[in-house]
Design a protein around this motif. Sequence first.
Motif, PDB file in Angstrom:
ATOM      1  N   CYS A 233       0.850  -1.184   0.000  1.00 41.15           N
ATOM      2  CA  CYS A 233       0.000   0.000   0.000  1.00 41.15           C
ATOM      3  C   CYS A 233       0.886   1.234   0.000  1.00 41.15           C
ATOM      4  N   LEU A 234       0.332   2.341  -0.414  1.00 43.16           N
ATOM      5  CA  LEU A 234       1.075   3.598  -0.466  1.00 43.16           C
ATOM      6  C   LEU A 234       0.396   4.609   0.447  1.00 43.16           C
ATOM      7  N   GLU A 235       1.203   5.351   1.202  1.00 42.03           N
ATOM      8  CA  GLU A 235       0.653   6.286   2.176  1.00 42.03           C
ATOM      9  C   GLU A 235       1.339   7.647   2.074  1.00 42.03           C
ATOM     10  N   LEU A 236       0.556   8.662   2.361  1.00 42.77           N
ATOM     11  CA  LEU A 236       1.030  10.039   2.440  1.00 42.77           C
ATOM     12  C   LEU A 236       0.686  10.595   3.818  1.00 42.77           C
ATOM     13  N   PRO A 237       1.375  11.641   4.249  1.00 47.30           N
ATOM     14  CA  PRO A 237       0.945  12.298   5.487  1.00 47.30           C
ATOM     15  C   PRO A 237      -0.441  12.921   5.287  1.00 47.30           C
TER      16      PRO A 237
ATOM     17  N   SER B 287      -4.115   7.262   3.103  1.00 44.98           N
ATOM     18  CA  SER B 287      -3.731   6.027   2.423  1.00 44.98           C
ATOM     19  C   SER B 287      -4.252   6.021   0.988  1.00 44.98           C
ATOM     20  N   LEU B 288      -3.352   5.677   0.067  1.00 45.29           N
ATOM     21  CA  LEU B 288      -3.752   5.457  -1.321  1.00 45.29           C
ATOM     22  C   LEU B 288      -4.148   4.003  -1.533  1.00 45.29           C
ATOM     23  N   LEU B 289      -4.178   3.261  -0.449  1.00 49.80           N
ATOM     24  CA  LEU B 289      -4.665   1.875  -0.407  1.00 49.80           C
ATOM     25  C   LEU B 289      -3.826   0.966  -1.296  1.00 49.80           C
ATOM     26  N   ARG B 290      -4.342  -0.195  -1.650  1.00 52.43           N
ATOM     27  CA  ARG B 290      -3.514  -1.210  -2.283  1.00 52.43           C
ATOM     28  C   ARG B 290      -3.104  -0.805  -3.694  1.00 52.43           C
ATOM     29  N   GLY B 291      -1.903  -1.238  -4.050  1.00 51.10           N
ATOM     30  CA  GLY B 291      -1.435  -1.025  -5.409  1.00 51.10           C
ATOM     31  C   GLY B 291      -0.440   0.115  -5.515  1.00 51.10           C
ATOM     32  N   SER B 292       0.412   0.033  -6.523  1.00 51.30           N
ATOM     33  CA  SER B 292       1.460   1.043  -6.698  1.00 51.30           C
ATOM     34  C   SER B 292       1.441   1.587  -8.118  1.00 51.30           C
ATOM     35  N   GLU B 293       0.253   1.976  -8.595  1.00 58.14           N
ATOM     36  CA  GLU B 293       0.144   2.511  -9.944  1.00 58.14           C
ATOM     37  C   GLU B 293       0.958   3.792 -10.090  1.00 58.14           C
ATOM     38  N   GLN B 294       1.307   4.082 -11.323  1.00 53.03           N
ATOM     39  CA  GLN B 294       2.202   5.186 -11.587  1.00 53.03           C
ATOM     40  C   GLN B 294       1.634   6.522 -11.117  1.00 53.03           C
ATOM     41  N   TYR B 295       0.318   6.724 -11.307  1.00 60.22           N
ATOM     42  CA  TYR B 295      -0.236   8.018 -10.923  1.00 60.22           C
ATOM     43  C   TYR B 295      -0.126   8.262  -9.422  1.00 60.22           C
ATOM     44  N   LYS B 296      -0.122   7.178  -8.630  1.00 59.16           N
ATOM     45  CA  LYS B 296       0.063   7.339  -7.187  1.00 59.16           C
ATOM     46  C   LYS B 296       1.502   7.725  -6.863  1.00 59.16           C
ATOM     47  N   ASN B 297       2.452   7.133  -7.578  1.00 62.86           N
ATOM     48  CA  ASN B 297       3.863   7.376  -7.287  1.00 62.86           C
ATOM     49  C   ASN B 297       4.285   8.816  -7.569  1.00 62.86           C
TER      50      ASN B 297
END
Length: 388
Positions: A156-160, A310-320
């Motif tokens: 998962c991907l997270e931001l403050p 949380s950007l939740l599951r997955g590491s798609e490019q737009y999230k990165n």
Amino acid sequence: MTTDRRGRLAVTLCRDLPDFADLAAEWDALHRRCPTATPFQSHAWLHSWWLSYGVPGRLRVVLARRGGRLIGAAPLMLVHRPMPLLVPMGGAISDFFDILVDGEDTETAIGALERGLHRTAAHAVVDLREVRPGASAHLLFEAWPGVRSSRTDSTCLELPAEPIDALIGRMTGSRAQRTRAKLRRIDALGIECRPVPVHRVAGAIGTLLRLHELQWLGRGVNPEHLRPRFCAHLVRSARRMVRDGEASVREFLLDGEVVAADLSLRSARLTGGYLYGADPRLRERKVDVSSMLLREIAREAGGPDRGVLSLLRGSEQYKNHWGPDPVVNRRLLLARSALEPLLRSRGAQLAARDRAAETVGARFPGARNWRDLLSGLPAAGLAAVSRS
């Protein structure tokens, strides 16, 4: 039932849906007192999920009370394939699993749930997927008296939980400039964000799913998102969660027409965007939908007590593009000592499945939802690609 020396501690097993429905008020109170709870452990989410996906006779919810007060809960269900397993309620459409424990009585709650689960798992392996780092389920894992093992699960991907300007400040100079320009374009077009009140949730969810299907037309939409049971679950759960401040449904209007809609979920220390739909014509207008949505979710998540966005599951490019921190969930396997061969067999199955998934991913990097397909689970949830 078990009791401590003061006769105040009771551990019970809830197996009937009406009984689980009756837990709503005290479950919600426990959910608020549990520091690790995510939105996917709310009573609104789990009860609604069971109405859409549950199998009669399979409910297994371990409950711990001290002096009549609910201090712990493990929301599970029994499945028989590929072997007897106790698995989380919420299934594949839930990004995180955790048990609920009262933050003021954690040690007692963990001990009670461990004893209750050990008794409930007399003939089954406990298979807990998507356990976040720091989740209360890790305390249960450490206290477990039988055999156990742990594996990596989804990333998962997270931001403050900060306003959009602070999130843009995390980017490199050129990327930050482009993002600010995209947001200015959204404002110049006059796109309006409108929160949806409880009485309009059903219609807004219908619009969201229609737009979601439209945006993925011809590109492999997650089929579960098009099924009536999924729509019914979102409507039921979102109504209660919006009412209780645990969710937001938003519509984005351009020239008076709804061109996008999204659903975000939140608990005390986590806010996440769950699902959205956007009219493909927005791409023609050069609207960066992900930036538009994230600005609103960040506004909702902001505050000293919100924890993470949380950007939740997955590491798609737009999230990165946002420079998030990767967080790896764990899969926890527990069993009585006498069931060690069964636990080892389950571990071997999962290892073989992971190897097959890696092979598919390497040979077909564009394949969607291959983990869910290989696992034999419904691809119903927040698999990364499906929610973009």
